[in-house]
Design a protein around this motif. Structure first.
Motif: not given
Length: 419
Positions: A196-208
């Protein structure tokens, strides 16, 4: 004398409006991933020593798991910090979740086949430790990308509150699942939380994506750049050294509490209650942290927190059961997030973005370098000297570090409020 006129264009611009953190989707995705991942980590974290104690009955063997969990920080954090400054931080965090899921899945499968063994537990602890090095440094370096600088202290406090929530629920869930659902049940929960945590990180749109480097890059030179920055900043360096000794004692506390609770006849579920009390204290401390950070001078506030922790720690000797031990642990965990809000928000605001990974990894090397010593010493002392001597030794160390912090002129004179 002619008085200069002030035009509208000369007036200082008002500070930009910053929406509250809960209305900033990118930060909330990062925060949610942290909370859910920590929930699984706490559930499995309490299961590791319980499982080793069930297999061997040896506190020393249980402490080895803690040492192996922490040891990768000593070996890898400096090069990892330099690599995180080169790589996409979101991708690093996702890879770490995948690696931890694979390691925990192997452990769950072995448990289902009746093939659990100490070497397997030790191997999984090493893999999780390596993944945590990359993840923690990448996550810390990612925070200034999703949170404006004026809100870093509040974001740190909210992160600490999320940690506290997971620390309340995780140990209780893990201990209950261990007792009622079998030895593998807490690790199944951990596996689901990482997904579930990985899914939340996958949804990030900020450029890293890091800024492109100018000229040829050399890993050793980049590592030294982070170390030099930390060494030149006397305040940050002293905080790192103090934090290192505090963390050494904190690394010993979980096993010490489990043994103390079991000596008083506590069940696995009641052991979970002790750690949940600590999590409840951490939530309250995270709520108080921003108030302290905004209203009290930095150095004296940090010293005061250390003095309170040193004064409360010996009270573990008076504990007669899960609730009394949990009460003392809750007080210690209450002031812990205040310390973290103070030092983290001050440090993170001082470090240039291009050095976040390297400086934070250097800080973590110093701040966590003694953790394996604390964990291993706790196991050895419990097995050979008993809980009373173990408690007295670590209490003396905590008192000494509070005295050193009070005597540090740089820390004592650091009176600026805010980040």
């Amino acid at each position: 004398m002619q008085v200069p006129t002030v035009t509208a264009g000369d007036a200082p611009a008002p500070p930009p409006f910053l929406p509250p953190l809960w209305r900033q989707p990118e930060y909330m995705r990062l925060w949610t991933a942290q909370v859910i991942g920590n929930l699984g980590g706490h559930a499995s974290g309490i299961a590791y020593p319980l499982l080793v104690l069930a297999l061997t009955g040896s506190p020393k063997a249980a402490s080895v798991v803690s040492v192996l969990h922490i040891l990768p920080y000593l070996l890898l954090c400096l090069p990892v910090g330099a690599l995180v400054d080169r790589w996409n931080r979101r991708r690093v965090m996702l890879t770490c979740h995948a690696g931890r899921m694979l390691a925990v899945a192997v452990l769950v499968a072995a448990s289902a086949r009746g093939g659990l063994s100490l070497p397997l537990l030790y191997a999984v602890a090493v893999v999780e430790g390596v993944c945590m090095v990359f993840f923690n440094i990448a996550e810390t370096a990612a925070l200034p990308r999703v949170v404006p600088t004026p809100q870093l202290a509040r974001a740190t406090a909210q992160n600490q509150a999320g940690f506290g929530v997971s620390a309340v629920l995780g140990p209780a869930l893990g201990a209950w699942l261990f007792e009622a659902g079998g030895h593998a049940a807490p690790f199944v929960l951990d596996l689901a939380c990482h997904a579930v945590a990985a899914l939340q990180l996958w949804r990030l749109r900020t450029s890293f994506v890091p800024q492109p480097a100018v000229g040829r890059r050399h890993l050793g030179a980049e590592v030294m750049e982070g170390l030099r920055w930390l060494w030149r900043e006397r305040l940050v360096r002293d905080i790192a050294l103090i934090t290192g000794v505090v963390n050494m004692v904190q690394a010993a506390v979980p096993l010490l509490l489990i043994v103390l609770a079991r000596q008083h006849g506590a069940s696995e579920s009641q052991v979970g209650v002790v750690f949940s009390c600590g999590g409840a204290g951490a939530i309250l401390g995270a709520l108080v942290g921003p108030w302290v950070q905004q209203r009290l001078p930095f150095g004296p506030a940090l010293i005061g927190v250390l003095v309170i922790e040193a004064a409360v720690f010996p009270l573990f000797a008076l504990g007669q059961g899960a609730w009394s031990l949990g009460l003392v642990y809750g007080v210690i965990m209450f002031v812990g997030p205040v310390y973290n809000v103070l030092q983290f928000s001050r440090r993170i605001a001082m470090i240039p973005d291009g050095l976040q990974g390297r400086v934070n990894s250097s800080f973590r090397l110093v701040a966590m370098g003694l953790n394996p010593v604390g964990a291993a010493a706790c196991g050895w002392l419990l097995e050979h000297g008993g809980s009373g001597r173990t408690l007295a030794l670590f209490g003396a160390v905590w008192a000494a570090v509070a005295l050193v912090a009070w005597a540090d002129p740089v820390l004592r004179q650091a009176r600026q409020r805010g980040g």
